[in-house]
Design a protein around this motif. Sequence first.
Motif, PDB file in Angstrom:
ATOM      1  N   PRO A 111       0.858  -1.117  -0.051  1.00  0.00           N
ATOM      2  CA  PRO A 111      -0.051  -0.003  -0.010  1.00  0.00           C
ATOM      3  C   PRO A 111       0.826   1.118  -0.133  1.00  0.00           C
ATOM      4  O   PRO A 111       0.455   2.320  -0.641  1.00  0.00           O
ATOM      5  CB  PRO A 111      -0.816  -0.234   1.331  1.00  0.00           C
ATOM      6  CG  PRO A 111      -0.926  -1.574   1.477  1.00  0.00           C
ATOM      7  CD  PRO A 111       0.483  -2.072   0.996  1.00  0.00           C
ATOM      8  N   VAL A 112       2.040   1.409   0.905  1.00  0.00           N
ATOM      9  CA  VAL A 112       2.594   2.483   1.042  1.00  0.00           C
ATOM     10  C   VAL A 112       3.170   2.806  -0.590  1.00  0.00           C
ATOM     11  O   VAL A 112       3.265   3.916  -1.162  1.00  0.00           O
ATOM     12  CB  VAL A 112       3.802   2.338   1.956  1.00  0.00           C
ATOM     13  CG1 VAL A 112       4.811   3.663   1.840  1.00  0.00           C
ATOM     14  CG2 VAL A 112       3.065   2.433   3.226  1.00  0.00           C
ATOM     15  N   THR A 140       0.611   3.961  -2.809  1.00  0.00           N
ATOM     16  CA  THR A 140       0.390   5.351  -2.732  1.00  0.00           C
ATOM     17  C   THR A 140       1.183   6.225  -3.278  1.00  0.00           C
ATOM     18  O   THR A 140       1.154   7.215  -3.957  1.00  0.00           O
ATOM     19  CB  THR A 140       0.307   5.590  -1.167  1.00  0.00           C
ATOM     20  OG1 THR A 140      -0.848   4.784  -0.679  1.00  0.00           O
ATOM     21  CG2 THR A 140      -0.154   7.040  -0.675  1.00  0.00           C
ATOM     22  N   ILE A 141       2.655   5.942  -2.964  1.00  0.00           N
ATOM     23  CA  ILE A 141       3.530   6.916  -3.475  1.00  0.00           C
ATOM     24  C   ILE A 141       3.855   6.782  -4.896  1.00  0.00           C
ATOM     25  O   ILE A 141       3.993   7.811  -5.710  1.00  0.00           O
ATOM     26  CB  ILE A 141       4.773   6.580  -2.816  1.00  0.00           C
ATOM     27  CG1 ILE A 141       4.891   6.817  -1.389  1.00  0.00           C
ATOM     28  CG2 ILE A 141       6.138   7.355  -3.271  1.00  0.00           C
ATOM     29  CD1 ILE A 141       6.122   6.550  -0.287  1.00  0.00           C
ATOM     30  N   ALA A 164       0.789   8.738  -6.354  1.00  0.00           N
ATOM     31  CA  ALA A 164       1.089  10.195  -6.053  1.00  0.00           C
ATOM     32  C   ALA A 164       2.181  10.893  -7.246  1.00  0.00           C
ATOM     33  O   ALA A 164       2.007  11.828  -7.767  1.00  0.00           O
ATOM     34  CB  ALA A 164       1.597  10.533  -4.844  1.00  0.00           C
ATOM     35  N   SER A 180      -3.349   8.479  -5.874  1.00  0.00           N
ATOM     36  CA  SER A 180      -2.790   8.027  -4.641  1.00  0.00           C
ATOM     37  C   SER A 180      -3.992   7.199  -3.965  1.00  0.00           C
ATOM     38  O   SER A 180      -3.387   5.953  -3.430  1.00  0.00           O
ATOM     39  CB  SER A 180      -2.477   9.181  -3.582  1.00  0.00           C
ATOM     40  OG  SER A 180      -1.588  10.065  -4.126  1.00  0.00           O
ATOM     41  N   VAL A 181      -4.942   7.418  -3.945  1.00  0.00           N
ATOM     42  CA  VAL A 181      -5.946   6.650  -3.259  1.00  0.00           C
ATOM     43  C   VAL A 181      -6.271   5.412  -4.245  1.00  0.00           C
ATOM     44  O   VAL A 181      -6.413   4.345  -3.481  1.00  0.00           O
ATOM     45  CB  VAL A 181      -7.462   7.527  -3.334  1.00  0.00           C
ATOM     46  CG1 VAL A 181      -8.467   6.513  -2.709  1.00  0.00           C
ATOM     47  CG2 VAL A 181      -7.259   8.792  -2.469  1.00  0.00           C
ATOM     48  N   TYR A 215      -3.371   3.027  -3.408  1.00  0.00           N
ATOM     49  CA  TYR A 215      -3.483   2.560  -1.994  1.00  0.00           C
ATOM     50  C   TYR A 215      -4.497   1.502  -1.953  1.00  0.00           C
ATOM     51  O   TYR A 215      -4.174   0.185  -1.577  1.00  0.00           O
ATOM     52  CB  TYR A 215      -3.597   3.651  -0.999  1.00  0.00           C
ATOM     53  CG  TYR A 215      -4.039   3.167   0.179  1.00  0.00           C
ATOM     54  CD1 TYR A 215      -2.947   2.917   1.188  1.00  0.00           C
ATOM     55  CD2 TYR A 215      -5.432   2.915   0.849  1.00  0.00           C
ATOM     56  CE1 TYR A 215      -3.205   2.443   2.465  1.00  0.00           C
ATOM     57  CE2 TYR A 215      -5.503   2.292   1.919  1.00  0.00           C
ATOM     58  CZ  TYR A 215      -4.506   2.026   2.827  1.00  0.00           C
ATOM     59  OH  TYR A 215      -4.791   1.754   4.412  1.00  0.00           O
ATOM     60  N   ASN A 256       0.208   1.939   6.788  1.00  0.00           N
ATOM     61  CA  ASN A 256      -0.422   1.949   5.411  1.00  0.00           C
ATOM     62  C   ASN A 256      -1.397   3.409   5.323  1.00  0.00           C
ATOM     63  O   ASN A 256      -1.058   4.219   4.755  1.00  0.00           O
ATOM     64  CB  ASN A 256      -1.033   0.996   4.865  1.00  0.00           C
ATOM     65  CG  ASN A 256      -0.054  -0.076   4.876  1.00  0.00           C
ATOM     66  OD1 ASN A 256       1.304   0.227   4.454  1.00  0.00           O
ATOM     67  ND2 ASN A 256      -0.444  -1.236   4.803  1.00  0.00           N
ATOM     68  N   VAL A 264       0.495   6.657   6.201  1.00  0.00           N
ATOM     69  CA  VAL A 264       1.343   7.283   4.683  1.00  0.00           C
ATOM     70  C   VAL A 264       0.310   7.732   3.951  1.00  0.00           C
ATOM     71  O   VAL A 264       0.518   8.819   3.081  1.00  0.00           O
ATOM     72  CB  VAL A 264       1.884   5.903   4.517  1.00  0.00           C
ATOM     73  CG1 VAL A 264       2.665   6.493   2.912  1.00  0.00           C
ATOM     74  CG2 VAL A 264       2.941   5.520   5.335  1.00  0.00           C
ATOM     75  N   LEU A 265      -0.931   7.127   3.690  1.00  0.00           N
ATOM     76  CA  LEU A 265      -1.694   7.709   2.809  1.00  0.00           C
ATOM     77  C   LEU A 265      -2.468   8.979   3.145  1.00  0.00           C
ATOM     78  O   LEU A 265      -2.308  10.060   2.148  1.00  0.00           O
ATOM     79  CB  LEU A 265      -3.015   6.586   2.440  1.00  0.00           C
ATOM     80  CG  LEU A 265      -4.137   7.058   1.619  1.00  0.00           C
ATOM     81  CD1 LEU A 265      -3.847   7.366   0.114  1.00  0.00           C
ATOM     82  CD2 LEU A 265      -5.342   6.292   1.808  1.00  0.00           C
ATOM     83  N   VAL A 292       0.402  11.410   2.354  1.00  0.00           N
ATOM     84  CA  VAL A 292       0.546  11.735   0.856  1.00  0.00           C
ATOM     85  C   VAL A 292      -0.692  12.827   0.523  1.00  0.00           C
ATOM     86  O   VAL A 292      -0.492  13.767   0.051  1.00  0.00           O
ATOM     87  CB  VAL A 292       0.700  10.713   0.240  1.00  0.00           C
ATOM     88  CG1 VAL A 292       0.795  10.879  -1.168  1.00  0.00           C
ATOM     89  CG2 VAL A 292       2.073   9.656   0.450  1.00  0.00           C
ATOM     90  N   GLN A 329      -0.485  16.718  -0.547  1.00  0.00           N
ATOM     91  CA  GLN A 329      -1.118  17.159  -2.071  1.00  0.00           C
ATOM     92  C   GLN A 329      -2.078  18.298  -1.772  1.00  0.00           C
ATOM     93  O   GLN A 329      -2.087  19.359  -2.636  1.00  0.00           O
ATOM     94  CB  GLN A 329      -1.504  15.983  -2.911  1.00  0.00           C
ATOM     95  CG  GLN A 329      -0.298  15.110  -2.991  1.00  0.00           C
ATOM     96  CD  GLN A 329      -0.649  13.736  -4.054  1.00  0.00           C
ATOM     97  OE1 GLN A 329      -0.814  14.232  -5.133  1.00  0.00           O
ATOM     98  NE2 GLN A 329      -1.172  12.855  -3.305  1.00  0.00           N
TER      99      GLN A 329
END
Lengths: 172, 454
Positions: free
Chosen positions: A62-63, A66-67, A70, A92-93, A96, B10, B13-14, B17, B21
């Motif tokens: 997931p991390v 996400t990154i 993004a 990002s969503v 994830y 997790n 972190v989401l 991020v 943004q």
Amino acid sequence: MALMASTRREVDIPSYPVWLMVLVPFAALALQSLISLHFPRFDYIDLPLLVTIYFGITWRHPVGGTIFGAGIGILQDAVTQHPLGVFGIGKSVVGYLAASMGIRVDTESFFTRLLLIPFFTLLQSAIVWVLEHRMIEQPYAWLWVHEGIRAAANAVLGLMLFALLDKARRRD
Amino acid sequence: MESFLSRYKNPLVLLAVLLVQVIGLAVQVRRPSPQAGNAPGVRLIQYWALAVVTPPERAVHFIGSEVSGLWNNYVDLVGTKRRNRELLMEVDRLRLEQAGLAEDARQVQRLQALLGFQQQYIYKTVAAQVIGASESDQSHLLVLNKGSAYGLKQDDAVITPQGIVGRLREVYPHTSLLLEISDETSGAGVLLQNARLQGVLRGNAYGQPEIVGMLPDARIQPGQVVVTSGGDQIFPRGLPVGTVERVAADPDHPPLVNVLIHPAVNLEAVEEVLVITSTGSQMPATENQDIAQSELDQEQQRAADILAEQLPSKIDPEAPPEELFTSTVKGFTVTSPLLPLNPPQPDHPDQFTPGATPPATDMTPGALNGPIREGTENMPAPKPAANNAGTATANAQGQTAATGPGGAAATAGKSGAVKSAGNAKTGGTKLGLRTARQAAVRRKHPAATPRGGQ
């Protein structure tokens, strides 16, 4: 249940060559821009989104998803008229959730992918609509037919793209 | 804590991020403002920050103003009536002064029209309260409790009755940011009232307004009044700015000087302001009405002054208006001041005493209706003549006697009043004098025969 992770293959962490990890996102962005320039109807397709979904469901981190989402989203914002962050937040969503689903769901299945791709496409459109309409207060119409066609087109192309990328990954 | 972070790594972190943004979006996105015209909109992050900061400020200000209003309006009313009286007198005085200046103003308008100048009059203002201030010494910003929902626009001038305060830098729906004239980024066109020198006013590093880049001039003296020049198209011309405090050399441009201004408004204690939302080149209707009312008051005051000069008696200016007494006399309505209940009584009645004269309907034409005094009442009475049988002589008090044309005499009583039944055209007094003269002549010349005195 067919969609639950029950096979060894689903818990394997596939790896990709580094050049592929770098090249694929930029290639998706470049192709998206280039093809849309010559074929306006190609804007129904969102290649960076498909790449985000693919790396999310196969990476299962997931991390990382996400990154990755993004980063590719912000790059996509940079080449569009959107303020930086609109596609970034959406992807990002998506990254994830795709990675989270990749842990629990059999994402190797054809039908699973056929369902996930339209779902994530609609999800990203909804996030962008909320950001544009409620936060930036820019005119952004939500057309169900348009979104439906976009979801279907992405699903078709995504299945082919995912199959192509599956061939490039390494298995430990 | 560590387990929490590892468990929810997790999602955290989401969220991180996404937050980064969203902040990035808020920094770069400007919310379009329909009232701002071509000016860039407000940054979203400023909008959000104010949306977070202003509700508590608004709540605190509301509670404070309510408590203060309760105390001032319902409890602390000592001297309010006296103050109200003083203010009313001041209003009257100012109206008279305004009327005196109105003619000059009209003349100036005519001259300006001839010269093509445009005078900016304040048409409409919106009262706003200061609910917050910037927390930096380098930034002189105030937060107002009204915004575009009340018609406020970017670059609207903000004033108080004492003078100018600044202009609106940012306008939100229910909040505005006021940039004071003491800020380094502010600017206003000003004019030294007596020296007629124009300049640009802005704040210096110490937060004091100053007119920058002026040529040294001996006419710039401390205490001189500074007003707005109207050249910046923000502040109408003629609004008070402050007074000259001192002149300091401009260190960056040696020949030039900076004129430090003592602002007319205490910028550190601004609580309520007026935002000028509309100006125009014609004098507003309300101002015209005020001037007309002042001129009317002045005319009435002049008439009262003239009356007071003509009447020797003292007129109490605070006496109630005279009540009128209306009566109907034979079909005619007569309006007269109300008669006093107990009028002063004369020492002795005379012919001017009310009621001494009979009504005109009872009078007979040609009849003598009352005693007529000629001023000879105190003269010595002539001695009675023996051969003047048909002549009535003056009585013992020396008053007039009269003889009738037919020789029938009637002696008057002690009062000396004679009623003559004949010769209505001839007055009895004249006859009496003539008779007395004839009696005197007869005393000297007994042979003489009086005319008609058979």
